[in-house]
Design an enzyme around this catalytic site. Structure first.
Site, mmCIF file in Angstrom:
data_model
loop_
_atom_site.group_PDB
_atom_site.id
_atom_site.type_symbol
_atom_site.label_atom_id
_atom_site.label_comp_id
_atom_site.label_asym_id
_atom_site.label_seq_id
_atom_site.Cartn_x
_atom_site.Cartn_y
_atom_site.Cartn_z
ATOM 1 N N CYS A 109 4.606 4.087 6.633
ATOM 2 C CA CYS A 109 4.290 2.928 5.808
ATOM 3 C C CYS A 109 3.398 3.455 4.694
ATOM 4 O O CYS A 109 3.008 4.626 4.710
ATOM 5 C CB CYS A 109 3.615 1.813 6.611
ATOM 6 N N SER A 110 3.098 2.631 3.723
ATOM 7 C CA SER A 110 2.388 3.129 2.543
ATOM 8 C C SER A 110 1.025 3.725 2.879
ATOM 9 O O SER A 110 0.611 4.723 2.293
ATOM 10 C CB SER A 110 2.224 1.998 1.514
#
Length: 202
Positions: A109-110
């Site tokens: 995920c980011s």
């Protein structure tokens, strides 16, 4: 800035082995960190954030024939109230993660913490970890980025929503068998205890 030599690789941020064949890291990767992924022989990358991979990362995945599953975009929902993610995202991600056919698999995920940490926490709940141990692992990766709502989501997540795939990894099957044996042993010990005699009526 001096360019690093081609043979130089760097471990991605928030990288770790979750279980055999399952890894996690931040989805924001430099060229040197992308090179490190070659050592994992990945088959699948599970993307949990709404944002897609960078152009360089996406090109790398295509060139290696690695399957991208972008659940963060397809399962995105607005108006979730206090919840940091949707149950649908975590449910589908767990079913994907537990499908041995997708391994070796990388979760990204980011931030490498929020959605990923929530997913791993819910996996640990499926594995019957003590909740304190789940929170400890979550906070060890989250540091100052952690949120109480994510810990609460993990605690309240209904594992019965998850449909276990037919091709489960060996580590998960072994853990479930051990847990069942422990529960059966506890039940047998409970049943073997003598029942206290009732007090005589006066």
């Amino acid at each position: 800035m001096k360019e690093l030599p081609d043979y130089f690789v760097q471990v991605p941020e928030a990288f770790a082995l979750v279980e055999e064949g399952v890894y996690r890291c931040s989805g924001v990767l430099s060229n040197e960190q992308i090179k490190y992924l070659d050592t994992l022989c990945l088959k699948t990358v599970l993307i949990l954030s709404v944002e897609g991979p960078s152009r360089v990362f996406s090109q790398y995945l295509k060139s290696k024939g690695i399957w991208q599953i972008h659940l963060g975009m397809t399962r995105w929902q607005s108006n979730l109230g206090w919840k940091p993610v949707s149950e649908e995202l975590i449910k589908d991600a767990l079913e994907c993660l537990l499908n041995k056919a997708n391994h070796p698999l990388l979760i990204v995920c980011s931030s490498g913490v929020r959605e990923t940490g929530t997913l791993v926490g819910c996996l640990r709940k499926l594995q019957h970890w003590n909740f304190n141990s789940i929170v400890y692992e979550y906070r060890s990766f989250a540091g100052g980025k952690g949120k109480y709502t994510q810990e609460l989501f993990i605690e309240l997540f209904d594992t019965d929503l998850v449909t276990l795939p037919s091709a489960l990894p060996e580590w998960f099957v072994e853990e479930q068998n051990m847990w069942r044996q422990e529960q059966q042993q506890k039940f047998a010990e409970l049943c073997s205890k003598p029942v206290s005699s009732m007090p005589a009526e006066t």
